[in-house]
Scaffold this active site. Structure first.
Site, PDB file in Angstrom:
ATOM      1  NE  ARG A  90      -6.164  -2.270   1.429  1.00  0.00           N
ATOM      2  CZ  ARG A  90      -6.960  -1.352   1.947  1.00  0.00           C
ATOM      3  NH1 ARG A  90      -7.619  -0.509   1.139  1.00  0.00           N
ATOM      4  NH2 ARG A  90      -7.118  -1.250   3.257  1.00  0.00           N
ATOM      5  CD  GLU A 134       1.348   3.539   8.062  1.00  0.00           C
ATOM      6  OE1 GLU A 134       2.236   2.670   7.919  1.00  0.00           O
ATOM      7  OE2 GLU A 134       0.184   3.369   7.693  1.00  0.00           O
ATOM      8  CD  GLN A 175      -1.171  -0.319   3.697  1.00  0.00           C
ATOM      9  OE1 GLN A 175      -1.419   0.597   4.472  1.00  0.00           O
ATOM     10  NE2 GLN A 175      -1.716  -1.537   3.815  1.00  0.00           N
ATOM     11  CG  HIS A 223      -0.454   5.708   3.725  1.00  0.00           C
ATOM     12  ND1 HIS A 223      -1.601   4.943   3.745  1.00  0.00           N
ATOM     13  CD2 HIS A 223       0.453   5.047   4.475  1.00  0.00           C
ATOM     14  CE1 HIS A 223      -1.390   3.868   4.486  1.00  0.00           C
ATOM     15  NE2 HIS A 223      -0.151   3.900   4.930  1.00  0.00           N
ATOM     16  CG  HIS A 248       4.330   1.005   3.454  1.00  0.00           C
ATOM     17  ND1 HIS A 248       3.837   2.178   2.928  1.00  0.00           N
ATOM     18  CD2 HIS A 248       3.464   0.670   4.457  1.00  0.00           C
ATOM     19  CE1 HIS A 248       2.743   2.542   3.568  1.00  0.00           C
ATOM     20  NE2 HIS A 248       2.482   1.627   4.499  1.00  0.00           N
TER      21      HIS A 248
END
Length: 414
Positions: free
Chosen positions: A281, A133, A96, A98, A262
């Protein structure tokens, strides 16, 4: 400060044993993937200040300045801007990426204008926020992070000896890096389904064989073979070979910014992220893959995975440096010698992951500087955190921690 009661999320990829072992509870036999700590509306932590359990989200909504502090309230609004987790992967998660904040805003507004229901399975953007993240390993932790340099990716894929992958190898070697990576990922994700199986199956078999042959990519091939066993015939198996495979040792971390593809493969770690549900995704999933939108978001740049190690901070704090303000993750490795002062003036969550820790109030005022400057004396408050337990410390409370064990500190930068 308040002890938190937290929710375990039972996603299918979760380990059946890791989180129960952390919490000291018997396994149920079902996967337990993530332990959530924070005020995310999907599963806010709960606490009790003497009048019964209440969610942290409701507590912050009732008194945002008292819980978050004036500086964090001004900077981030009336919400806790991060979500802290313990993540335990028993099998590979989806591949996926972001979006950044502007991409998220534009994507969300576009889907709203087109009337795409917020819970539709093909919806890409659930909110207007970005989702950087950080994952810090508590045990050996395997993952994929960022594109390999194209020359390295070409060498790894060519060594599989799969004829159907030769055009992909040629493409990686012929074009400039960004163009080569874009075209390679596009080719992998748009290949006709029947041809995908013809490519993935022999590639997986070759990876299984080469994992047992000494060489520079042996551990990488082992990881890709494991992915293929978990997701047979998925084009994400080939997409994964374009990415860096990394194994983190305990205490090492990865920062995953916008546009970085990642996937987490196995192991347990402490994860912190900005409060967002925006995920696009690339594969290793049965969920929606929007290739057109994905290609707008991915950053096509080859590099190493960028493993982070903590940097020394004040009074024994070990800080994981990141370029964003919504969260800041650090840890204290306590040796029982004496208390460590924890900076006040910001909201924070303390999580014990090993041994035990005693958290004592220092009576810090709301205006205390974030470097923990003055000690205004003890109010006598004390909380003992066992392994797997966590506490919320409002901005106006200064604390010190003592004991023998490891405590992670999640907060913000203001």
């Amino acid at each position: 400060m308040d002890r938190l009661a937290n929710t375990v999320r039972p996603y299918a990829w979760g380990s059946t044993t890791a989180i129960p072992a952390l919490l000291g509870t018997p396994p149920t036999g079902a996967p337990q993937a993530e332990l959530w700590m924070g005020a995310h509306p999907g599963a806010p932590s709960r606490l009790d200040r003497g009048t019964g359990p209440v969610s942290l989200a409701d507590l912050i909504e009732a008194d945002p300045e008292g819980e978050l502090g004036e500086a964090a309230l001004r900077r981030f609004g009336p919400r806790l801007p991060f979500l802290l987790k313990v993540l335990a992967a028993g099998s590979p998660l989806s591949l996926q990426v972001h979006p950044d904040r502007e991409q998220a805003r534009q994507g969300f507004e576009d889907e709203e204008e087109r009337g795409v229901p917020i819970d539709a399975p093909h919806r890409n953007y659930k909110d207007t926020n970005h989702k950087p993240e950080l994952i810090c390993a508590l045990e050996p932790f395997d993952g994929l992070c960022g594109f390999r340099p194209t020359r390295e990716a070409a060498e790894l894929i060519e060594a599989l000896g799969v004829d159907a992958l030769k055009p992909l190898v040629d493409l990686l070697r012929a074009l400039p890096e960004a163009e080569a990576l874009r075209d390679a990922l596009t080719t992998v994700l748009t290949t006709e389904q029947g041809r995908v199986a013809e490519t993935v199956e022999p590639a997986a078999a070759a990876a299984e064989r080469l994992a047992c042959v000494p060489g520079p990519f042996a551990s990488d091939y082992a990881a890709y073979a494991s992915i293929a066993r978990a997701h047979p015939g998925d084009p994400g198996v080939i997409a994964a070979m374009l990415l860096n495979h990394v194994r983190l040792s305990p205490g090492e971390a990865l920062y995953l910014g916008a546009g970085v593809p990642h996937a987490y493969l196995s192991g347990m770690g402490v994860e912190i992220m900005a409060n967002s549900d925006n995920v696009l995704r690339c594969g290793l999933t049965q969920k929606h893959v929007d290739v057109k939108e994905l290609l707008k978001v991915v950053v096509f740049r080859g590099s190493g995975p960028g493993v982070l190690r903590p940097e020394p901070g004040e009074d024994g704090e070990q800080v994981y440096p990141t370029p964003i303000d919504e969260f800041r993750l650090s840890r204290y490795v306590l040796d029982g010698v004496g208390p460590r002062k924890v900076a006040a003036g910001v909201p924070q969550i303390l999580l014990c992951t090993d041994g035990s820790a005693t958290v004592r109030e220092r009576g810090a005022a709301v205006g205390e500087a974030a470097d923990g400057g003055c000690d205004l004396g003890s109010r006598g408050g004390e909380l003992v955190l066992a392994r797997g337990e966590s506490a919320f410390v409002p901005a106006g409370t200064g604390v010190e921690i003592d004991g023998e064990g490891t405590v992670f500190r999640a907060t913000v930068v203001v």
